[in-house]
Design an enzyme around this catalytic site. Sequence first.
Site, PDB file in Angstrom:
ATOM      1  N   HIS A 108       0.826  -1.202   0.000  1.00 27.73           N
ATOM      2  CA  HIS A 108       0.000   0.000   0.000  1.00 27.73           C
ATOM      3  C   HIS A 108       0.868   1.263   0.000  1.00 27.73           C
ATOM      4  O   HIS A 108       0.558   2.245  -0.686  1.00 27.73           O
ATOM      5  CB  HIS A 108      -0.912  -0.025   1.224  1.00 27.73           C
ATOM      6  CG  HIS A 108      -1.746   1.208   1.390  1.00 27.73           C
ATOM      7  ND1 HIS A 108      -1.508   2.140   2.376  1.00 27.73           N
ATOM      8  CD2 HIS A 108      -2.820   1.666   0.699  1.00 27.73           C
ATOM      9  CE1 HIS A 108      -2.398   3.111   2.283  1.00 27.73           C
ATOM     10  NE2 HIS A 108      -3.206   2.849   1.274  1.00 27.73           N
ATOM     11  N   GLU A 158       2.144   1.931  -3.482  1.00 33.17           N
ATOM     12  CA  GLU A 158       1.093   2.533  -4.319  1.00 33.17           C
ATOM     13  C   GLU A 158       1.037   4.039  -4.106  1.00 33.17           C
ATOM     14  O   GLU A 158       0.884   4.819  -5.055  1.00 33.17           O
ATOM     15  CB  GLU A 158      -0.243   1.871  -3.994  1.00 33.17           C
ATOM     16  CG  GLU A 158      -1.438   2.513  -4.664  1.00 33.17           C
ATOM     17  CD  GLU A 158      -2.581   2.727  -3.694  1.00 33.17           C
ATOM     18  OE1 GLU A 158      -3.073   3.877  -3.608  1.00 33.17           O
ATOM     19  OE2 GLU A 158      -2.974   1.762  -3.012  1.00 33.17           O
ATOM     20  N   HIS A 159       1.161   4.480  -2.855  1.00 31.88           N
ATOM     21  CA  HIS A 159       1.174   5.915  -2.564  1.00 31.88           C
ATOM     22  C   HIS A 159       2.426   6.585  -3.127  1.00 31.88           C
ATOM     23  O   HIS A 159       2.356   7.653  -3.749  1.00 31.88           O
ATOM     24  CB  HIS A 159       1.131   6.141  -1.052  1.00 31.88           C
ATOM     25  CG  HIS A 159      -0.245   6.092  -0.469  1.00 31.88           C
ATOM     26  ND1 HIS A 159      -0.768   7.115   0.285  1.00 31.88           N
ATOM     27  CD2 HIS A 159      -1.210   5.135  -0.521  1.00 31.88           C
ATOM     28  CE1 HIS A 159      -1.994   6.803   0.672  1.00 31.88           C
ATOM     29  NE2 HIS A 159      -2.285   5.591   0.207  1.00 31.88           N
ATOM     30  N   GLU A 167      -4.301   7.678   7.968  1.00 30.09           N
ATOM     31  CA  GLU A 167      -5.275   6.755   7.384  1.00 30.09           C
ATOM     32  C   GLU A 167      -5.541   5.582   8.324  1.00 30.09           C
ATOM     33  O   GLU A 167      -6.682   5.157   8.511  1.00 30.09           O
ATOM     34  CB  GLU A 167      -4.744   6.257   6.039  1.00 30.09           C
ATOM     35  CG  GLU A 167      -5.753   5.539   5.179  1.00 30.09           C
ATOM     36  CD  GLU A 167      -5.204   5.179   3.813  1.00 30.09           C
ATOM     37  OE1 GLU A 167      -5.913   4.464   3.083  1.00 30.09           O
ATOM     38  OE2 GLU A 167      -4.076   5.593   3.477  1.00 30.09           O
TER      39      GLU A 167
END
Length: 432
Positions: A47, A50-51, A127
Amino acid sequence: MSVECTRLANGMTVVTEHMPHLESAALGVWLNAGSRDERQGEHGIAHLLEHMAFKGTHTRTARQIAEEIENVGGEVNASTSVETTAYYARILKDNVPLAIDILSDILTDSVFDSVELEREKHVILQEIGAATDTPDDVVFDHFSETAFRDQTIGRPILGTPDTVNSFTSDQIRTYLRRNYTADKMILVAAGAVDHDAIVKLAEDRFGSIASSSTETPEKVEAKYTGGEYRETRKLMDAQLLIGFEGRAYHAKDFYASNVLANLIGGGMSSRLFQEVREHRGLCYSIYALHWGFSDTGVFAVHAATGEEDIPELVPVILDEMRKVADRIDEPEIERARAQFRSGLLMAQESPAARASQIARQMLLFGRPIPNEELMERLENITTQRLTDLAARLFFDSPLTLSAVGPLDRLMSMEEISGSLSTAQGLPRSALG
């Protein structure tokens, strides 16, 4: 409309569908790699990567990436799941080359600058904090962790504050080098696109990506365990998930499981919605779901309700499970087929939905699935097949329970399991 497929020399697959009369296109790169492919000490790195892909390349800053696509009215985004990662864009037809150039740039030439990395870590920590503060996120995270205890497939995709804070740029590059290889990549474009032109652009921009990696270990087979997670919180409502082992993508009963979930709790006409919400008013949200993975799956019912309704709600849910294992009427299956059919056809009116649909089929089955074949599979699902499946899912599978909120009045795990075990021993005519 017709789907065309080409495999590049390095193993990357290019799939397009021209949709007449459209002035826009949706395209993206889907990878057969996600959080499940993380190694020990990499929890959350898929993840994070991806950022970081959008945080600058050797030729574009993070701001330039955003401005170039938005200057032409387009948009670009990405997502990470358990077994896949996707980077995608929506643009007008004349800007397809720009979208492919940007996607290839962030996937092949990202810098992973240390300053940007620390900044993005902070964003992801926020998040994680937001998810922790959201009970319906927490209940699902712990449901997965409980259903697949001590396995990467069950871990939260975001990672933990400790793991996210520990990552370095080199670790991100290592994960990318191991998993972002051409044999795991599918470029899909739908809408106002030309297949040959897309293939040429892909060869130019993605042709240098390594065909495969010798570092990729064989995927460890998932093992559904089941179990219980309870977290008492002072909340206005309780979040409940009651689940069982589902079916993998390639299993015979995968589509039947999806139909069963739709029939039990897939809409306002479903059994659970009608009985629990409309007839009894025991909750404000209830639905059933079936998630398939490459080698396993989960089937579950989710409900959100007030503390005072829990004692009546759970027995009603279990009663509906017993009833569906005893009897399903043909009109219920027809309604589920109609919903599936309309969803399938409506998706084909949107280039973004169609690109995602094709990518999913390519990742799961290695080929686009014609509508006729999908509908034939649905037509072969009978009432007898569904009742037998329901009995095997609900009576033979270990139970997974995840609950968050005021839980003092929630039945024990033994009482819930016992209720279903008792039903297993009854003749069909006695159920419900």
